[in-house]
Design a protein around this motif. Structure first.
Motif, PDB file in Angstrom:
ATOM      1  N   THR A 127      65.344 -97.654  17.475  1.00 42.65           N
ATOM      2  CA  THR A 127      66.073 -96.978  16.400  1.00 42.65           C
ATOM      3  C   THR A 127      66.895 -97.948  15.562  1.00 42.65           C
ATOM      4  O   THR A 127      67.008 -97.785  14.341  1.00 42.65           O
ATOM      5  N   GLN A 128      67.453 -98.976  16.197  1.00 41.19           N
ATOM      6  CA  GLN A 128      68.335 -99.891  15.474  1.00 41.19           C
ATOM      7  C   GLN A 128      67.598-100.687  14.395  1.00 41.19           C
ATOM      8  O   GLN A 128      68.226-101.213  13.479  1.00 41.19           O
ATOM      9  N   GLY A 129      66.284-100.794  14.470  1.00 50.03           N
ATOM     10  CA  GLY A 129      65.526-101.514  13.454  1.00 50.03           C
ATOM     11  C   GLY A 129      64.792-100.620  12.475  1.00 50.03           C
ATOM     12  O   GLY A 129      64.112-101.109  11.560  1.00 50.03           O
ATOM     13  N   ILE A 131      70.499 -93.364  18.702  1.00 46.73           N
ATOM     14  CA  ILE A 131      71.449 -93.112  17.630  1.00 46.73           C
ATOM     15  C   ILE A 131      71.780 -94.457  16.994  1.00 46.73           C
ATOM     16  O   ILE A 131      72.071 -95.424  17.700  1.00 46.73           O
ATOM     17  N   GLU A 132      71.714 -94.548  15.691  1.00 51.30           N
ATOM     18  CA  GLU A 132      72.020 -95.798  14.995  1.00 51.30           C
ATOM     19  C   GLU A 132      73.491 -96.144  15.205  1.00 51.30           C
ATOM     20  O   GLU A 132      74.382 -95.345  14.880  1.00 51.30           O
ATOM     21  N   THR A 133      73.768 -97.326  15.719  1.00 50.60           N
ATOM     22  CA  THR A 133      75.129 -97.638  16.154  1.00 50.60           C
ATOM     23  C   THR A 133      76.116 -97.782  14.996  1.00 50.60           C
ATOM     24  O   THR A 133      77.266 -97.358  15.112  1.00 50.60           O
ATOM     25  N   ASP A 134      75.711 -98.362  13.887  1.00 53.78           N
ATOM     26  CA  ASP A 134      76.665 -98.594  12.792  1.00 53.78           C
ATOM     27  C   ASP A 134      77.036 -97.314  12.048  1.00 53.78           C
ATOM     28  O   ASP A 134      78.126 -97.219  11.473  1.00 53.78           O
ATOM     29  N   THR A 135      76.144 -96.322  12.056  1.00 51.98           N
ATOM     30  CA  THR A 135      76.357 -95.113  11.256  1.00 51.98           C
ATOM     31  C   THR A 135      76.437 -93.835  12.079  1.00 51.98           C
ATOM     32  O   THR A 135      76.810 -92.795  11.553  1.00 51.98           O
ATOM     33  N   ASN A 136      76.050 -93.904  13.364  1.00 48.58           N
ATOM     34  CA  ASN A 136      75.902 -92.721  14.234  1.00 48.58           C
ATOM     35  C   ASN A 136      74.859 -91.748  13.706  1.00 48.58           C
ATOM     36  O   ASN A 136      74.894 -90.549  14.000  1.00 48.58           O
ATOM     37  N   ALA A 137      73.918 -92.264  12.911  1.00 50.79           N
ATOM     38  CA  ALA A 137      72.896 -91.416  12.292  1.00 50.79           C
ATOM     39  C   ALA A 137      71.727 -91.182  13.242  1.00 50.79           C
ATOM     40  O   ALA A 137      71.311 -92.082  13.979  1.00 50.79           O
ATOM     41  N   LEU A 138      71.195 -89.956  13.202  1.00 51.01           N
ATOM     42  CA  LEU A 138      69.926 -89.672  13.845  1.00 51.01           C
ATOM     43  C   LEU A 138      68.789 -90.157  12.942  1.00 51.01           C
ATOM     44  O   LEU A 138      68.990 -90.436  11.757  1.00 51.01           O
ATOM     45  N   VAL A 161      71.853 -97.900  26.421  1.00 50.30           N
ATOM     46  CA  VAL A 161      73.031 -98.776  26.334  1.00 50.30           C
ATOM     47  C   VAL A 161      73.647 -98.686  24.941  1.00 50.30           C
ATOM     48  O   VAL A 161      74.860 -98.524  24.797  1.00 50.30           O
ATOM     49  N   THR A 162      72.828 -98.787  23.911  1.00 49.19           N
ATOM     50  CA  THR A 162      73.367 -98.665  22.554  1.00 49.19           C
ATOM     51  C   THR A 162      73.683 -97.212  22.215  1.00 49.19           C
ATOM     52  O   THR A 162      74.650 -96.934  21.501  1.00 49.19           O
ATOM     53  N   THR A 163      72.886 -96.277  22.724  1.00 48.67           N
ATOM     54  CA  THR A 163      73.134 -94.865  22.449  1.00 48.67           C
ATOM     55  C   THR A 163      74.489 -94.427  22.980  1.00 48.67           C
ATOM     56  O   THR A 163      75.159 -93.588  22.369  1.00 48.67           O
ATOM     57  N   ALA A 164      74.917 -94.975  24.115  1.00 44.85           N
ATOM     58  CA  ALA A 164      76.208 -94.598  24.697  1.00 44.85           C
ATOM     59  C   ALA A 164      77.351 -94.848  23.714  1.00 44.85           C
ATOM     60  O   ALA A 164      78.319 -94.079  23.663  1.00 44.85           O
ATOM     61  N   LYS A 165      77.221 -95.906  22.923  1.00 47.37           N
ATOM     62  CA  LYS A 165      78.268 -96.213  21.935  1.00 47.37           C
ATOM     63  C   LYS A 165      78.262 -95.185  20.811  1.00 47.37           C
ATOM     64  O   LYS A 165      79.318 -94.658  20.420  1.00 47.37           O
ATOM     65  N   GLY A 166      77.086 -94.878  20.274  1.00 45.78           N
ATOM     66  CA  GLY A 166      77.009 -93.870  19.220  1.00 45.78           C
ATOM     67  C   GLY A 166      77.413 -92.495  19.712  1.00 45.78           C
ATOM     68  O   GLY A 166      78.064 -91.730  18.998  1.00 45.78           O
ATOM     69  N   LEU A 167      77.038 -92.168  20.952  1.00 44.07           N
ATOM     70  CA  LEU A 167      77.381 -90.872  21.517  1.00 44.07           C
ATOM     71  C   LEU A 167      78.888 -90.723  21.691  1.00 44.07           C
ATOM     72  O   LEU A 167      79.438 -89.639  21.458  1.00 44.07           O
ATOM     73  N   LYS A 168      79.551 -91.799  22.082  1.00 50.65           N
ATOM     74  CA  LYS A 168      81.015 -91.738  22.242  1.00 50.65           C
ATOM     75  C   LYS A 168      81.678 -91.386  20.910  1.00 50.65           C
ATOM     76  O   LYS A 168      82.590 -90.541  20.849  1.00 50.65           O
TER      77      LYS A 168
END
Length: 366
Positions: free
Chosen positions: A91-93, A120-127, A296-303
C-alpha cells in the motif's frame, strides 16, 4: 484444469511478490494471458527464462501463459490492449505507481482495476479507495474492485480450495472481477462494501501480530481463540465507527482472513508477533523476515484512526505501543488481562464520519 471464465482476458499484475505471483499463476492457469510487472530487471530476465520466481514460491513452475515485463512501466499502447489491471504491491507504494500510470489510462476504454493490497497509507491514513480517487479521479475509484480473504500463496499455487471476497461500489464491476478469478478451486463472493473489505484486510494484520505475540509468550489455544474473537469484535467496532457495514466483518475478508492470519506461521504478521513475544527486537525481525509484514505499518495508521474516531481499541493500541513506543510484550499482555470487565458486544453510538467524507469526495451521498 477446466476454466470457468467466459472468455480469456489480457491481464497485467503489478507486483511480483508472494501474493502477486500466486494470483498471476492462478490467472495464467485459468486460460488468461498474464503479464507480471516487476521493477527489477534481473527478475524479469530470470522469470522469462526459467518460469520461476527467484525470491518467492521458488520451487513452483509457472505456466507459460505468464510473461514478466519491466522494469519500465507499460506505456499507453500496451495498457490499451489490457483488459484487467491487478495491483499487488504494498500500500505504501501504491500512490506513486498510480500517479505514474494514470496518463496511460483511457477513461473511454478503461480496463477493469482490481486491488489486492492490504494496509493503510501511513502519511495520510488513507485507504486504497481514497488513494485511487486522489490519483486517478472519482470515476475510476467508483468502479475499482477489491479482493481480500483467507488466501495463503503457497496453497493457491497448489490449487487448495480457496474462497475470497470481492467488493466494489459498482455491482457490475464486482461481478466482472469475480468472473475473472472464479474457479472451482477459487470461489469468489461479491459485496458492495469496499471500505469494510479494505479495513478488514488491513486491520486483521495488526491482530495477527497480537496473536503471534501471545504464542511467543507461551500462551496456548484458549488465549489464541480469545484474541481472535476479541480482535474480531474490536475491528468490527472500528469499522462501524469508520462507516463500514458490520456484516462485512463476518465475510471471507473479515473473520475468514482474521482466523487464518492469526493462527499460522505462514502469516508474516503472525510470525513477527511470535518473534517479538520470544524477545527479539523489531529491527532484527524485520531485517530477517524476507518479505513485507504490512501489519507493522498499518498499526501506525490504525492508531491515528482510532484516536480520531475516539473508539476503544485496546488490542490494537497494545500492539502499537510495543512496535513504536518500546513497551515490553509481556507487560502489555498483563495490562490487557487486568483491564476492568466490559460489555462483550458493543457498537459505537456515532458512526460513518470518514466513510461519508470519502463518499462525498466520490460524489456519492450516503
Amino acid at each position: 484444469m477446466t476454466s470457468c471464465s467466459p472468455t480469456p482476458k489480457k491481464i497485467i499484475v503489478f507486483g511480483s511478490g508472494n501474493f502477486g505471483s500466486c494470483l498471476a499463476d492462478h490467472l495464467g492457469d485459468s486460460e488468461h494471458e498474464v503479464s507480471m510487472w516487476s521493477r527489477e530487471k534481473s527478475f524479469v530476465e530470470y522469470f522469462n527464462e526459467h518460469h520461476k520466481n527467484p525470491r518467492y514460491l521458488k520451487d513452483h513452475s509457472f505456466p507459460n501463459t505468464i510473461r514478466a515485463v519491466g522494469p519500465d512501466l507499460p506505456d499507453a499502447d500496451f495498457v490499451k490492449r489490457i483488459d484487467v489491471l491487478l495491483f499487488a504491491i504494498p500500500t505504501q507504494g501504491l500512490r506513486s505507481l498510480l500517479a505514474r500510470l494514470r496518463p496511460s489510462l483511457d477513461d473511454a476504454h478503461l480496463p477493469l482495476l482490481i486491488f489486492v493490497n492490504k494496509g493503510i497509507e501511513t502519511d495520510t491514513n488513507a485507504l486504497t479507495l481514497e488513494i485511487i480517487a486522489d490519483t486517478c479521479g472519482k470515476d475510476i475509484a467508483k468502479v475499482s474492485t477489491f479482493l481480500s480473504g483467507p488466501s495463503f500463496a503457497t496453497e493457491i499455487v497448489r490449487r487448495q480450495p480457496t474462497m475470497v471476497s470481492i467488493a466494489s461500489l459498482s455491482e457490475e464491476h464486482a461481478e466482472r472481477a469475480s468472473l475473472v478469478f472464479h474457479q472451482p478451486w477459487f470461489r469468489c463472493y461479491r459485496g458492495n462494501d469496499p471500505i469494510g473489505i479494505e479495513l478488514a484486510g488491513a486491520l486483521k494484520n495488526v491482530y495477527a501480530i497480537a496473536s503471534g505475540m501471545a504464542d511467543g509468550l507461551g500462551y496456548e489455544n484458549n488465549t489464541r481463540a480469545s484474541l481472535i474473537t476479541r480482535g474480531l469484535s474490536e475491528m468490527t467496532r472500528i469499522g462501524v465507527a469508520y462507516g463500514a457495514n458490520p456484516l462485512t466483518f463476518l465475510s471471507m475478508a473479515g473473520v475468514g482472513d482474521l482466523f487464518l492470519t492469526c493462527s499460522s506461521l505462514t502469516s508474516r504478521n503472525y510470525t513477527v508477533g511470535v518473534r517479538l513475544g520470544r524477545g527479539e527486537r523489531l529491527e532484527e525481525v524485520l531485517e530477517t523476515l524476507g518479505s513485507v509484514a504490512e501489519g507493522v505499518t498499518t498499526a501506525k495508521g490504525l492508531k491515528a484512526i482510532t484516536d480520531d474516531l475516539d473508539v476503544p481499541a485496546p488490542l490494537a493500541n497494545a500492539v502499537y505501543q510495543v512496535l513504536y513506543e518500546g513497551r515490553n510484550v509481556r507487560e502489555q499482555a498483563q495490562a490487557l488481562l487486568e483491564r476492568p470487565m466490559v460489555k462483550e458486544l458493543d457498537l459505537p453510538g456515532k458512526s460513518g464520519g470518514p466513510a461519508r467524507a470519502l463518499m462525498k469526495k466520490l460524489g456519492i451521498e450516503l
